[in-house]
Design a protein around this motif. Structure first.
Motif, PDB file in Angstrom:
ATOM      1  N   LEU A  97       0.833  -1.206   0.000  1.00 15.53           N
ATOM      2  CA  LEU A  97       0.000   0.000   0.000  1.00 15.53           C
ATOM      3  C   LEU A  97       0.864   1.252   0.000  1.00 15.53           C
ATOM      4  O   LEU A  97       0.610   2.188  -0.764  1.00 15.53           O
ATOM      5  CB  LEU A  97      -0.916  -0.019   1.227  1.00 15.53           C
ATOM      6  CG  LEU A  97      -1.744   1.245   1.475  1.00 15.53           C
ATOM      7  CD1 LEU A  97      -2.715   1.492   0.328  1.00 15.53           C
ATOM      8  CD2 LEU A  97      -2.499   1.137   2.807  1.00 15.53           C
ATOM      9  N   TYR A  98       1.857   1.263   0.861  1.00 20.24           N
ATOM     10  CA  TYR A  98       2.757   2.416   0.934  1.00 20.24           C
ATOM     11  C   TYR A  98       3.451   2.651  -0.406  1.00 20.24           C
ATOM     12  O   TYR A  98       3.473   3.775  -0.932  1.00 20.24           O
ATOM     13  CB  TYR A  98       3.794   2.176   2.031  1.00 20.24           C
ATOM     14  CG  TYR A  98       5.011   3.052   1.945  1.00 20.24           C
ATOM     15  CD1 TYR A  98       4.978   4.369   2.380  1.00 20.24           C
ATOM     16  CD2 TYR A  98       6.193   2.559   1.409  1.00 20.24           C
ATOM     17  CE1 TYR A  98       6.106   5.183   2.282  1.00 20.24           C
ATOM     18  CE2 TYR A  98       7.317   3.357   1.312  1.00 20.24           C
ATOM     19  CZ  TYR A  98       7.274   4.658   1.742  1.00 20.24           C
ATOM     20  OH  TYR A  98       8.375   5.452   1.641  1.00 20.24           O
ATOM     21  N   TYR A  99       3.994   1.599  -0.984  1.00 18.77           N
ATOM     22  CA  TYR A  99       4.752   1.709  -2.237  1.00 18.77           C
ATOM     23  C   TYR A  99       3.837   2.115  -3.401  1.00 18.77           C
ATOM     24  O   TYR A  99       4.176   2.983  -4.205  1.00 18.77           O
ATOM     25  CB  TYR A  99       5.414   0.361  -2.512  1.00 18.77           C
ATOM     26  CG  TYR A  99       6.337   0.312  -3.714  1.00 18.77           C
ATOM     27  CD1 TYR A  99       7.477   1.117  -3.781  1.00 18.77           C
ATOM     28  CD2 TYR A  99       6.087  -0.561  -4.761  1.00 18.77           C
ATOM     29  CE1 TYR A  99       8.331   1.044  -4.864  1.00 18.77           C
ATOM     30  CE2 TYR A  99       6.930  -0.646  -5.847  1.00 18.77           C
ATOM     31  CZ  TYR A  99       8.051   0.160  -5.900  1.00 18.77           C
ATOM     32  OH  TYR A  99       8.903   0.096  -6.985  1.00 18.77           O
ATOM     33  N   GLY A 100       2.666   1.491  -3.473  1.00 17.77           N
ATOM     34  CA  GLY A 100       1.748   1.814  -4.557  1.00 17.77           C
ATOM     35  C   GLY A 100       1.248   3.248  -4.499  1.00 17.77           C
ATOM     36  O   GLY A 100       1.156   3.932  -5.533  1.00 17.77           O
ATOM     37  N   CYS A 101       0.928   3.722  -3.311  1.00 17.95           N
ATOM     38  CA  CYS A 101       0.453   5.106  -3.175  1.00 17.95           C
ATOM     39  C   CYS A 101       1.561   6.097  -3.506  1.00 17.95           C
ATOM     40  O   CYS A 101       1.306   7.138  -4.122  1.00 17.95           O
ATOM     41  CB  CYS A 101      -0.074   5.339  -1.773  1.00 17.95           C
ATOM     42  SG  CYS A 101      -1.639   4.507  -1.419  1.00 17.95           S
ATOM     43  N   LYS A 102       2.767   5.794  -3.088  1.00 17.18           N
ATOM     44  CA  LYS A 102       3.886   6.691  -3.410  1.00 17.18           C
ATOM     45  C   LYS A 102       4.075   6.801  -4.913  1.00 17.18           C
ATOM     46  O   LYS A 102       4.186   7.897  -5.470  1.00 17.18           O
ATOM     47  CB  LYS A 102       5.177   6.192  -2.751  1.00 17.18           C
ATOM     48  CG  LYS A 102       6.409   7.012  -3.164  1.00 17.18           C
ATOM     49  CD  LYS A 102       7.619   6.603  -2.407  1.00 17.18           C
ATOM     50  CE  LYS A 102       7.580   7.141  -0.995  1.00 17.18           C
ATOM     51  NZ  LYS A 102       7.627   8.628  -0.963  1.00 17.18           N
ATOM     52  N   LEU A 103       4.095   5.662  -5.600  1.00 16.93           N
ATOM     53  CA  LEU A 103       4.279   5.683  -7.044  1.00 16.93           C
ATOM     54  C   LEU A 103       3.110   6.376  -7.744  1.00 16.93           C
ATOM     55  O   LEU A 103       3.311   7.076  -8.746  1.00 16.93           O
ATOM     56  CB  LEU A 103       4.431   4.260  -7.579  1.00 16.93           C
ATOM     57  CG  LEU A 103       5.703   3.518  -7.188  1.00 16.93           C
ATOM     58  CD1 LEU A 103       5.725   2.144  -7.838  1.00 16.93           C
ATOM     59  CD2 LEU A 103       6.946   4.301  -7.580  1.00 16.93           C
ATOM     60  N   ALA A 104       1.891   6.177  -7.229  1.00 21.65           N
ATOM     61  CA  ALA A 104       0.724   6.823  -7.835  1.00 21.65           C
ATOM     62  C   ALA A 104       0.828   8.337  -7.747  1.00 21.65           C
ATOM     63  O   ALA A 104       0.600   9.050  -8.739  1.00 21.65           O
ATOM     64  CB  ALA A 104      -0.554   6.330  -7.158  1.00 21.65           C
ATOM     65  N   VAL A 105       1.194   8.855  -6.574  1.00 21.92           N
ATOM     66  CA  VAL A 105       1.287  10.304  -6.402  1.00 21.92           C
ATOM     67  C   VAL A 105       2.446  10.863  -7.215  1.00 21.92           C
ATOM     68  O   VAL A 105       2.305  11.891  -7.900  1.00 21.92           O
ATOM     69  CB  VAL A 105       1.452  10.652  -4.914  1.00 21.92           C
ATOM     70  CG1 VAL A 105       1.732  12.137  -4.740  1.00 21.92           C
ATOM     71  CG2 VAL A 105       0.198  10.263  -4.143  1.00 21.92           C
ATOM     72  N   VAL A 106       3.583  10.198  -7.163  1.00 21.44           N
ATOM     73  CA  VAL A 106       4.751  10.661  -7.928  1.00 21.44           C
ATOM     74  C   VAL A 106       4.443  10.657  -9.419  1.00 21.44           C
ATOM     75  O   VAL A 106       4.752  11.619 -10.144  1.00 21.44           O
ATOM     76  CB  VAL A 106       5.966   9.769  -7.608  1.00 21.44           C
ATOM     77  CG1 VAL A 106       7.098  10.027  -8.593  1.00 21.44           C
ATOM     78  CG2 VAL A 106       6.455  10.016  -6.186  1.00 21.44           C
ATOM     79  N   GLY A 107       3.817   9.580  -9.902  1.00 21.80           N
ATOM     80  CA  GLY A 107       3.498   9.496 -11.327  1.00 21.80           C
ATOM     81  C   GLY A 107       2.475  10.523 -11.769  1.00 21.80           C
ATOM     82  O   GLY A 107       2.613  11.124 -12.843  1.00 21.80           O
TER      83      GLY A 107
END
Length: 242
Positions: A97-107
């Motif tokens: 969850l942490y990794y996916g949300c980070k990548l989503a916001v960054v992307g």
């Protein structure tokens, strides 16, 4: 923590850290600035029959993509500086969850700025080219502007994935900058270089793409690079201690 809360926390981190905001906006400034300078000083007499005014509008992307790489790397690598990653994984124990949300916001941040960069470069570059410029309705023009945003977003996600594997900005930048910015010019035009991240992804910027890859298949190749980096980063995050 809920998905909404994690997304909000990641967005807060990006907008509250000057280094990330500078890296994010530097791509816009570098791409449009260099494009405007080159277009304004371009001598039409030097252009041959194969001159592509649409692709010429994105001349500055060669510099702006370095900022996209830096943004993606710093967004992840900053977490490991001083052990900050331990705090965030304590707050969000579900690493996926942490990794996916980070990548989503960054992307998504990179996509938003990338779209502004694409349209600003296209419109500004064509206006400064004068008689050689084309309008936004020219074949491939709008596609190139949208594709510029997607290209920068995928490149940012690719960089974030590599940073998750290497856990440090020096190693990640030392790998990504030569791979994206220098390898294609050094190796020249060949079967292998056509599938490198930059060469494949930038096919969308051409009015008439060159080689076996089309505009969207080229972005597809870049998406595969990004997916591989994201997958490797997820494995590294899950198997290593914070």
């Amino acid at each position: 923590m809920s998905v909404k809360a994690v997304l909000h926390s990641e967005w807060t981190k990006i907008r509250s850290l000057p280094s990330l905001m500078i890296a994010l906006l530097s791509g816009l400034v570098a791409t449009t600035g260099v494009t405007a300078l080159v277009s304004a000083t371009h001598d039409g007499k030097e252009s041959g029959a194969d001159f592509d005014p649409v692709f010429f509008s994105f001349f500055g992307l060669n510099f702006g993509q370095i900022a996209a790489i830096c943004f993606g790397v710093l967004a992840v690598a900053n977490e490991y500086a001083g052990g900050g990653i331990r705090v965030w994984l304590a707050a969000v124990p579900r690493r996926g969850l942490y990794y996916g949300c980070k990548l989503a916001v960054v992307g998504l941040c990179a996509l938003a700025v990338g779209l502004v960069t694409g349209f600003a470069s296209l419109l500004g570059g064509q206006a400064l080219l004068g008689e050689q410029g084309v309008g936004p309705g020219a074949p491939g023009a709008l596609r190139a502007a949208v594709g510029c945003g997607i290209y920068l977003a995928l490149l940012t996600v690719l960089s974030a994935g590599v940073a998750a594997v290497l856990r440090g900005p020096v190693g990640a930048l030392g790998l990504l900058v030569p791979l994206v910015c220098f390898l294609s010019p050094v190796l020249g035009d060949g079967p292998a270089t056509r599938f490198l991240p930059d060469r494949a992804g930038q096919q969308v910027l051409h009015a008439t793409p060159e080689g076996p890859l089309g505009p969207w298949t080229g972005l597809g190749v870049l998406a595969l690079w990004a997916a591989a980096a994201v997958w490797a980063g997820r494995l590294a995050l899950g198997r290593r201690d914070a």
